[in-house]
Design a protein around this motif. Structure first.
Motif, short mmCIF file in Angstrom:
data_model
loop_
_atom_site.label_atom_id
_atom_site.label_comp_id
_atom_site.label_asym_id
_atom_site.label_seq_id
_atom_site.Cartn_x
_atom_site.Cartn_y
_atom_site.Cartn_z
N UNK A 95 36.08 25.22 59.20
CA UNK A 95 37.00 26.00 58.56
C UNK A 95 36.39 25.73 57.04
N UNK A 96 35.63 26.57 56.42
CA UNK A 96 35.39 26.30 54.89
C UNK A 96 36.37 26.29 53.97
N UNK A 120 36.96 24.26 47.50
CA UNK A 120 36.52 23.33 46.49
C UNK A 120 35.15 24.19 45.78
N UNK A 121 35.38 24.40 44.33
CA UNK A 121 34.44 25.13 43.67
C UNK A 121 33.86 24.03 42.38
#
Length: 218
Positions: free
Chosen positions: A164-165, A170-171
């Motif tokens: 599950x991304x 997080x960017x």
């Protein structure tokens, strides 16, 4: 060289005439001395030493050396005393003045703290074991459910085990490397800041002329 008038006054045994006719001064023959001849002399007779006396001297010397060796071996392992580590001999005499009676209240507080620390350690150990058993039960139940799901429907099993991304979003926006600071020195580059001094040729010439004048005046 002496003048010709002086040559007539000097006796013949006091002057030497060269081939060119010039008179040279020479010392009189009376100033020449010779040392006495050195002849052979008999060697000094060696003193005869009694063998018993010589042996006694050697034995005394040997005993003295053996005694020094024994003393050196006896005190070889003893370290050199250090004044800072030694206690003054007057301190043990006044030890009763330096000792204090134990405080009962302080001792009771120390015992209470020790018991409290022991109880807290036992509580945290019990809590850690409970959390570990809880996670182990959850992981075992999850594995059992995935095995059953794999037997029932393979496509649902693949969707269940897929990563599950969006679970931890997080960017990152920005350059991969930090750009150099303007005006800051880079690695391997340096700015030479050593001060250099050069002499003016005219000032050097004036100094040399001044030294020459001072030397001539002397």
């Amino acid at each position: 060289m002496l003048p010709a008038t002086a040559a007539r006054v000097i006796p013949s045994w006091h002057r030497v005439v060269s081939t060119s006719g010039r008179v040279l001064w020479a010392a009189p023959a009376e100033n020449i001395h010779t040392t006495a001849a050195l002849c052979g002399a008999p060697m000094k007779k060696k003193k005869r030493i009694d063998p018993a006396l010589q042996k006694m001297q050697l034995d005394r010397k040997r005993k003295r050396l053996e005694k020094q060796i024994r003393l050196a071996s006896r005190f070889a392992k003893k370290l050199k005393p250090i004044d800072e580590c030694e206690i003054h001999r007057d301190i043990p005499k006044h030890s009763h003045l330096r000792t204090s009676e134990p405080d009962i209240e302080v001792q009771e507080e120390q015992v209470q703290r020790l018991q409290l620390r022991l109880e807290w350690t036992q509580y945290k150990a019990k809590q850690s074991r409970q959390i570990t058993r809880k996670f182990d039960a959850m992981i075992s139940a999850q594995e059992a459910a995935l095995r059953e799901l794999k037997l029932e429907n393979l496509s649902l099993y693949e969707l269940a085990v897929e990563k599950d991304v969006e679970l931890l979003p997080y960017k990152f926006v920005g350059p991969c490397e930090t750009p150099p600071i303007p005006g800051h020195l880079l690695d391997g580059n340096y700015t030479e800041t050593t001060k250099s001094y050069e002499l003016d040729p005219e000032i050097v010439k004036l100094m040399l002329d001044k030294n020459d004048r001072m030397r001539h005046q002397k």
